[in-house]
Design a protein around this motif. Structure first.
Motif, PDB file in Angstrom:
ATOM      1  N   THR A   1       0.849  -1.186   0.000  1.00 38.88           N
ATOM      2  CA  THR A   1       0.000   0.000   0.000  1.00 38.88           C
ATOM      3  C   THR A   1       0.890   1.244   0.000  1.00 38.88           C
ATOM      4  O   THR A   1       2.121   1.152   0.025  1.00 38.88           O
ATOM      5  N   GLU A   2       0.248   2.403   0.009  1.00 37.65           N
ATOM      6  CA  GLU A   2       0.976   3.667   0.098  1.00 37.65           C
ATOM      7  C   GLU A   2       1.363   4.016   1.536  1.00 37.65           C
ATOM      8  O   GLU A   2       2.045   5.017   1.763  1.00 37.65           O
ATOM      9  N   ASP A   3       0.922   3.226   2.484  1.00 38.30           N
ATOM     10  CA  ASP A   3       1.264   3.472   3.882  1.00 38.30           C
ATOM     11  C   ASP A   3       2.792   3.545   4.036  1.00 38.30           C
ATOM     12  O   ASP A   3       3.507   2.661   3.545  1.00 38.30           O
ATOM     13  N   PRO A   4       3.323   4.549   4.716  1.00 37.58           N
ATOM     14  CA  PRO A   4       4.778   4.692   4.868  1.00 37.58           C
ATOM     15  C   PRO A   4       5.452   3.459   5.472  1.00 37.58           C
ATOM     16  O   PRO A   4       6.594   3.145   5.130  1.00 37.58           O
ATOM     17  N   LYS A   5       4.759   2.745   6.334  1.00 35.70           N
ATOM     18  CA  LYS A   5       5.339   1.542   6.933  1.00 35.70           C
ATOM     19  C   LYS A   5       5.508   0.439   5.880  1.00 35.70           C
ATOM     20  O   LYS A   5       6.514  -0.279   5.881  1.00 35.70           O
ATOM     21  N   ASP A   6       4.514   0.304   5.000  1.00 37.50           N
ATOM     22  CA  ASP A   6       4.637  -0.679   3.915  1.00 37.50           C
ATOM     23  C   ASP A   6       5.712  -0.251   2.927  1.00 37.50           C
ATOM     24  O   ASP A   6       6.471  -1.093   2.405  1.00 37.50           O
ATOM     25  N   GLN A   7       5.779   1.046   2.649  1.00 41.25           N
ATOM     26  CA  GLN A   7       6.809   1.543   1.748  1.00 41.25           C
ATOM     27  C   GLN A   7       8.203   1.263   2.316  1.00 41.25           C
ATOM     28  O   GLN A   7       9.120   0.880   1.582  1.00 41.25           O
ATOM     29  N   LYS A   8       8.350   1.432   3.617  1.00 38.03           N
ATOM     30  CA  LYS A   8       9.644   1.156   4.244  1.00 38.03           C
ATOM     31  C   LYS A   8       9.975  -0.334   4.187  1.00 38.03           C
ATOM     32  O   LYS A   8      11.133  -0.722   3.958  1.00 38.03           O
ATOM     33  N   ALA A   9       8.974  -1.166   4.387  1.00 40.65           N
ATOM     34  CA  ALA A   9       9.200  -2.617   4.309  1.00 40.65           C
ATOM     35  C   ALA A   9       9.708  -3.012   2.933  1.00 40.65           C
ATOM     36  O   ALA A   9      10.645  -3.821   2.804  1.00 40.65           O
TER      37      ALA A   9
ATOM     38  N   ALA B   1       4.757  -5.806   3.027  1.00 40.52           N
ATOM     39  CA  ALA B   1       3.979  -5.004   3.978  1.00 40.52           C
ATOM     40  C   ALA B   1       4.681  -5.008   5.325  1.00 40.52           C
ATOM     41  O   ALA B   1       5.462  -5.917   5.641  1.00 40.52           O
ATOM     42  N   HIS B   2       4.417  -3.990   6.106  1.00 35.55           N
ATOM     43  CA  HIS B   2       4.927  -3.942   7.473  1.00 35.55           C
ATOM     44  C   HIS B   2       4.255  -5.037   8.302  1.00 35.55           C
ATOM     45  O   HIS B   2       3.053  -5.291   8.165  1.00 35.55           O
ATOM     46  N   ASP B   3       5.048  -5.695   9.128  1.00 40.60           N
ATOM     47  CA  ASP B   3       4.521  -6.757   9.981  1.00 40.60           C
ATOM     48  C   ASP B   3       4.389  -6.230  11.405  1.00 40.60           C
ATOM     49  O   ASP B   3       5.376  -6.057  12.117  1.00 40.60           O
ATOM     50  N   GLU B   4       3.169  -5.964  11.806  1.00 38.89           N
ATOM     51  CA  GLU B   4       2.911  -5.399  13.133  1.00 38.89           C
ATOM     52  C   GLU B   4       3.302  -6.368  14.245  1.00 38.89           C
ATOM     53  O   GLU B   4       3.547  -5.956  15.385  1.00 38.89           O
ATOM     54  N   THR B   5       3.361  -7.654  13.925  1.00 41.55           N
ATOM     55  CA  THR B   5       3.665  -8.647  14.961  1.00 41.55           C
ATOM     56  C   THR B   5       5.156  -8.915  15.100  1.00 41.55           C
ATOM     57  O   THR B   5       5.576  -9.597  16.043  1.00 41.55           O
ATOM     58  N   ALA B   6       5.961  -8.397  14.157  1.00 39.69           N
ATOM     59  CA  ALA B   6       7.394  -8.673  14.194  1.00 39.69           C
ATOM     60  C   ALA B   6       8.055  -7.918  15.343  1.00 39.69           C
ATOM     61  O   ALA B   6       7.786  -6.732  15.562  1.00 39.69           O
ATOM     62  N   SER B   7       8.927  -8.607  16.039  1.00 36.80           N
ATOM     63  CA  SER B   7       9.603  -7.992  17.184  1.00 36.80           C
ATOM     64  C   SER B   7      11.022  -7.540  16.851  1.00 36.80           C
ATOM     65  O   SER B   7      11.675  -6.919  17.678  1.00 36.80           O
ATOM     66  N   ALA B   8      11.488  -7.871  15.661  1.00 36.78           N
ATOM     67  CA  ALA B   8      12.863  -7.525  15.297  1.00 36.78           C
ATOM     68  C   ALA B   8      12.938  -7.154  13.821  1.00 36.78           C
ATOM     69  O   ALA B   8      12.088  -7.553  13.012  1.00 36.78           O
ATOM     70  N   TRP B   9      13.952  -6.384  13.474  1.00 37.49           N
ATOM     71  CA  TRP B   9      14.234  -6.002  12.096  1.00 37.49           C
ATOM     72  C   TRP B   9      14.340  -7.259  11.242  1.00 37.49           C
ATOM     73  O   TRP B   9      14.809  -8.275  11.726  1.00 37.49           O
ATOM     74  N   PRO B  10      13.839  -7.253   9.997  1.00 34.23           N
ATOM     75  CA  PRO B  10      13.426  -6.111   9.182  1.00 34.23           C
ATOM     76  C   PRO B  10      11.933  -5.778   9.212  1.00 34.23           C
ATOM     77  O   PRO B  10      11.474  -4.945   8.437  1.00 34.23           O
ATOM     78  N   ASN B  11      11.157  -6.436  10.060  1.00 34.12           N
ATOM     79  CA  ASN B  11       9.763  -6.054  10.313  1.00 34.12           C
ATOM     80  C   ASN B  11       8.874  -6.062   9.075  1.00 34.12           C
ATOM     81  O   ASN B  11       7.991  -5.225   8.929  1.00 34.12           O
ATOM     82  N   GLY B  12       9.110  -6.996   8.171  1.00 34.33           N
ATOM     83  CA  GLY B  12       8.292  -7.072   6.961  1.00 34.33           C
ATOM     84  C   GLY B  12       7.659  -8.436   6.789  1.00 34.33           C
ATOM     85  O   GLY B  12       8.071  -9.424   7.405  1.00 34.33           O
ATOM     86  N   ARG B  13       6.650  -8.480   5.941  1.00 30.27           N
ATOM     87  CA  ARG B  13       6.002  -9.748   5.584  1.00 30.27           C
ATOM     88  C   ARG B  13       5.575  -9.683   4.128  1.00 30.27           C
ATOM     89  O   ARG B  13       5.375  -8.605   3.561  1.00 30.27           O
TER      90      ARG B  13
END
Length: 444
Positions: free
Chosen positions: A230-238, A301-313
Motif C-alpha cells: 500500500t501507500e502506507d509509509p510503513k509498507d513503503q519502508k518494508a 507489507a509492514h509486519d505489526e507482529t514482528a519484534s525484530a528487524w526487518p519487520n516485513g512480511r
C-alpha cells in the motif's frame, strides 16, 4: 507475436544453464562432501531428504547433454565448477580426477561449437570449510582465491566468460538469516558476516584472475521485484528494506563502494572488523560484465507482529504462479535490466544468466507438453527486447535450466528444465519448450 533470434541484436548469445551439485552427481570422481550433503541429511530441510549424490549424472552423460544443446541451436552453456570436486577438503590436496573432468567437459563444449560460461561458486561449500564457519570465517576469501587459481589454471584460458559467485543473496541471506538453504542458520551476526565475506571473496577472485590477464570477469546477482502493498509509509519502508537487502546490497558495494542505509539499519552492529577497508581494497572494482538472474516479484507489507528487524512480511499477489508459487511478472526483468544500466553499470554488457519456471511436467506418450513454460519464455524474451530498445546493453540470455535437476531444498520435486529427466532411469526427454527454442533459434 513469437519472438525469434532475428528480433535480437546480431551476436546475441542464447544458452542454457545448470550448476554442478544440481546435475553432476557428487558421489562420482572423488568429490569431497559439501554443506548441502549435511543440510539435506538433517530432517525437515529438504523434500524427502534428497541430495545431489546422483542428480542427473552429468558426470558421465555430459556429452549427450551437450548434443541436446547443439541440436537445440544454442550458442553457449553456463555451468559451475564445484569447489569440493577440485579440493575435497576445500584446501590442500587437489583432486586430479575433478580437474580432469572439467577439462573434458570444456573440450566437449568447444568440440560442439558451444561457448563455455563458467561460474566459480554455485553454493556447494566444502564441508571441511563449513566446519570452520564457511562464509562467516574471515579467511574464507583467501581459501576461495586459492581454489579459483587452481581451477583457472586448468580451464580458464578456454572460458568465454567467468563469473565469481552465483546469487550471493542466496549464499548469505537466504542461507544464514532465513535458514532455507545450507548451512541453514537464522543468525543475524552470521548473516552480516556472510553478506560481506561473499563480496570480499568475489573481490579476491577478481584480483587474482586480473593478475593472470583475464578480461572476461563478472558476477551473477539475483534480483526480486519489491513492491509495497500500500501507500502506507510503513509498507513503503518494508519494501525499501527488502529492496536494499536483496537488490541493492551487492551491486552498490561493487559499483559504488557502499552499502545501502536501509540494510545497514539491521546489519551495522554485526559487521566484521575492517569492513569499510574491505570495500575499498577488495570489493569496489570494475566488472567486465554483469549477470542478472530474475524470476519473480514479491509484495511487501509492514509486519505489526514482528519484534525484530526487518519487520516485513509478504503479501500474496494476483498474478498466475509457477510450480514454486512464484508470481509470473516479466515486467520485473525489464525493470532490473534498465535499472542496472541507468543507475549502476552504464553501458557494461549485461547477460540474463538465469530466467525460467518450474512446472509439474509429465511424460505422456513419450512427449512433454509444457505450453505454460513456452509462454513464460516468450513473455520474458519480450521484456528483454524492450530493455534493449530502452538502452540496456543486453548481450545474452541463458534459460534456467537445461535439465530438470536437484532443486536444492525442493529436492527433485520442482522441474525447471526444458529437458525432462526421469530420476529413476535418468532418461532425457526434450520438452515442447525445448523444441520451441530450437525453432526460434534456428539460423535461417
Amino acid at each position: 507475436m513469437t519472438l525469434t533470434r532475428k528480433d535480437f541484436p546480431e551476436g546475441f548469445t542464447f544458452g542454457a544453464a545448470t550448476a554442478a551439485y544440481q546435475v553432476e552427481g557428487h558421489k562420482f570422481g572423488g568429490a569431497g562432501p559439501t554443506h548441502w550433503d549435511t543440510f539435506s541429511a538433517t530432517p525437515g530441510n529438504v523434500v524427502r531428504a534428497e541430495d545431489g549424490a546422483l542428480a542427473c549424472d552429468q558426470y558421465h552423460r555430459y556429452g549427450d547433454d551437450f548434443d541436446l544443446l547443439k541440436a537445440g541451436n544454442f550458442d553457449a552453456y553456463r555451468f559451475s565448477t564445484s569447489w569440493a570436486r577440485v579440493l575435497p577438503e576445500g584446501r590442500g590436496q587437489v583432486n586430479q580426477e575433478g580437474l580432469d573432468y572439467y577439462d573434458r567437459l570444456t573440450d566437449a563444449l568447444l568440440e560442439r561449437g558451444l561457448k563455455p560460461y563458467q561460474t566459480l561458486y554455485h553454493w556447494e561449500m566444502p564441508s571441511a570449510l563449513a566446519d570452520l564457519g564457511g562464509w562467516t570465517n574471515p579467511d574464507i576469501h583467501n581459501w576461495f582465491g586459492d581454489y579459483v587459481e587452481i581451477i583457472d589454471a586448468k580451464i580458464g584460458d578456454r572460458m568465454e566468460a567467468i563469473a565469481t559467485i552465483n546469487e550471493p543473496w542466496c549464499v548469505a541471506f537466504l542461507s544464514h538469516f532465513l535458514g532455507a538453504h545450507a548451512p541453514g542458520l537464522r543468525d543475524i551476526r552470521a548473516t552480516a558476516r556472510a553478506m560481506h565475506h561473499v563480496l570480499k571473496a568475489h573481490g579476491e577472485a577478481m584480483t587474482r584472475l586480473r593478475a593472470k590477464g583475464r578480461d572476461n570477469l563478472g558476477i551473477v546477482l539475483n534480483f526480486d521485484y519489491c513492491e509495497a502493498a500500500t501507500e502506507d509509509p510503513k509498507d513503503q519502508k518494508a519494501a525499501a528494506t527488502a529492496d536494499a537487502i536483496f537488490n541493492r546490497w551487492f551491486i552498490e558495494a561493487i559499483t559504488k563502494g557502499t552499502y545501502p542505509a536501509e540494510a545497514m539499519e539491521g546489519f551495522a552492529p554485526h559487521m566484521p572488523k575492517g569492513w569499510k577497508d574491505d570495500l575499498k581494497s577488495h570489493i569496489h572494482q570494475p566488472l567486465d560484465w554483469l549477470g542478472v538472474n530474475y524470476y519473480t516479484r514479491h509484495i511487501h507489507a509492514h509486519d505489526e507482529t514482528a519484534s525484530a528487524w526487518p519487520n516485513g512480511r509478504d503479501v500474496q499477489g494476483h498474478r498466475a504462479t509457477t510450480q514454486m508459487g512464484w508470481e509470473i511478472y516479466p515486467e520485473g526483468l525489464h525493470h532490473f535490466l534498465t535499472r542496472m544500466s541507468e543507475s549502476y553499470v552504464g553501458d557494461l554488457p549485461l547477460y540474463v544468466t538465469e530466467n525460467g519456471m518450474a512446472w509439474d511436467d509429465r511424460v505422456v506418450n513419450g512427449a512433454v507438453n509444457d505450453p505454460e513454460r513456452a509462454a513464460f519464455i516468450q513473455s520474458h524474451l519480450a521484456a528483454m527486447k524492450r530493455a534493449i530498445e530502452d538502452g540496456a546493453n543486453l548481450q545474452g540470455f541463458f534459460y534456467w535450466s537445461l535439465l530438470d535437476n536437484y532443486e536444492w531444498a525442493e529436492g527433485y520435486e520442482k522441474r525447471f528444465g526444458i529437458v525432462h529427466v526421469d530420476f529413476e532411469t535418468l532418461q532425457r526427454t526434450p520438452k515442447a519448450s525445448y523444441h520451441m527454442l530450437k525453432d526460434i533459434l534456428a539460423q535461417d
